[in-house]
Motif scaffolding. Structure first.
Motif, PDB file in Angstrom:
ATOM      1  N   TRP A  97       0.725  -1.283   0.118  1.00 14.49           N
ATOM      2  CA  TRP A  97       0.113  -0.010   0.098  1.00 14.49           C
ATOM      3  C   TRP A  97       0.807   1.399  -0.091  1.00 14.49           C
ATOM      4  N   ARG A 101       1.141   4.278  -2.809  1.00 13.25           N
ATOM      5  CA  ARG A 101       0.859   5.819  -2.368  1.00 13.25           C
ATOM      6  C   ARG A 101       2.198   6.561  -2.535  1.00 13.25           C
ATOM      7  N   LYS A 102       3.271   6.023  -2.445  1.00 16.27           N
ATOM      8  CA  LYS A 102       4.389   6.814  -2.415  1.00 16.27           C
ATOM      9  C   LYS A 102       5.469   6.772  -3.461  1.00 16.27           C
TER      10      LYS A 102
END
Length: 186
Positions: A97, A101-102
């Motif tokens: 996750w 996102r990053k």
């Protein structure tokens, strides 16, 4: 917009899945390539048989065309991310996750915006083409009627309106891209 938005969102999700997962890529890429090369307008009769002759068939066709093109753009964006960034994030304990996102989403954002600009134009073309073929109300129908009745003023206005819609959408998306992707060097 009603057909574009769901198609774009599904395309972004599929593009990320194809870019990250080898299993997804092996399963979906061949069929995606086949559907992408098909003329979308040729699928209209099939969509009309399944979904009816109303607005739903047109929106589904727009969503399909948008989804396929967006998937390819996002897939290329994810695949272009330097493997070193992914490995470094993993070494620092990033979960899947957190990687999404990053690393993957920020890295693919330039291609996501390029895909959005390209697919919005495609959605407009598909929408107008369907209106031309089916006679449903809209700019495509207006262009068809103007050409059949030799109403050149209405024809020019209709075509100019399509061009202005394209210009307005591209300009808006460029401005949004500048605000969202501030780190991108121009």
């Amino acid at each position: 917009l009603l057909g574009f938005l769901p198609g774009a969102l599904v395309g972004i999700a599929l593009g990320i899945a194809l870019g990250v997962s080898v299993i997804c890529r092996r399963m979906l890429e061949p069929s995606m390539a086949g559907f992408y090369s098909m003329p979308k307008l040729a699928l209209l009769p099939i969509f009309m048989l399944i979904l009816g002759a109303g607005e739903t068939a047109r929106l589904a066709l727009i969503a399909l065309g948008t989804m396929l093109a967006m998937t390819i753009h996002v897939f290329d964006g994810v695949r272009a991310i330097d493997v070193g960034y992914v490995e470094m994030a993993r070494n620092y304990g990033a979960t899947p996750w957190m990687l999404l996102r990053k690393v993957h989403l920020p890295g693919a954002l330039p291609q996501i915006f390029t895909g959005t600009r390209v697919t919005f134009g495609r959605a407009l073309v598909i929408s107008i083409s369907v209106e031309l073929v089916t006679g449903s109300p809209g700019l495509g129908n207006m262009i068809w009627l103007a050409s059949q009745t030799f109403s050149t003023e209405r024809l020019y206005v209709s075509v100019a309106t399509v061009g202005l819609l394209g210009l307005l959408s591209q300009t808006t998306l460029r401005l949004l891209e500048k605000r969202v992707i501030r780190w991108r060097i121009r």
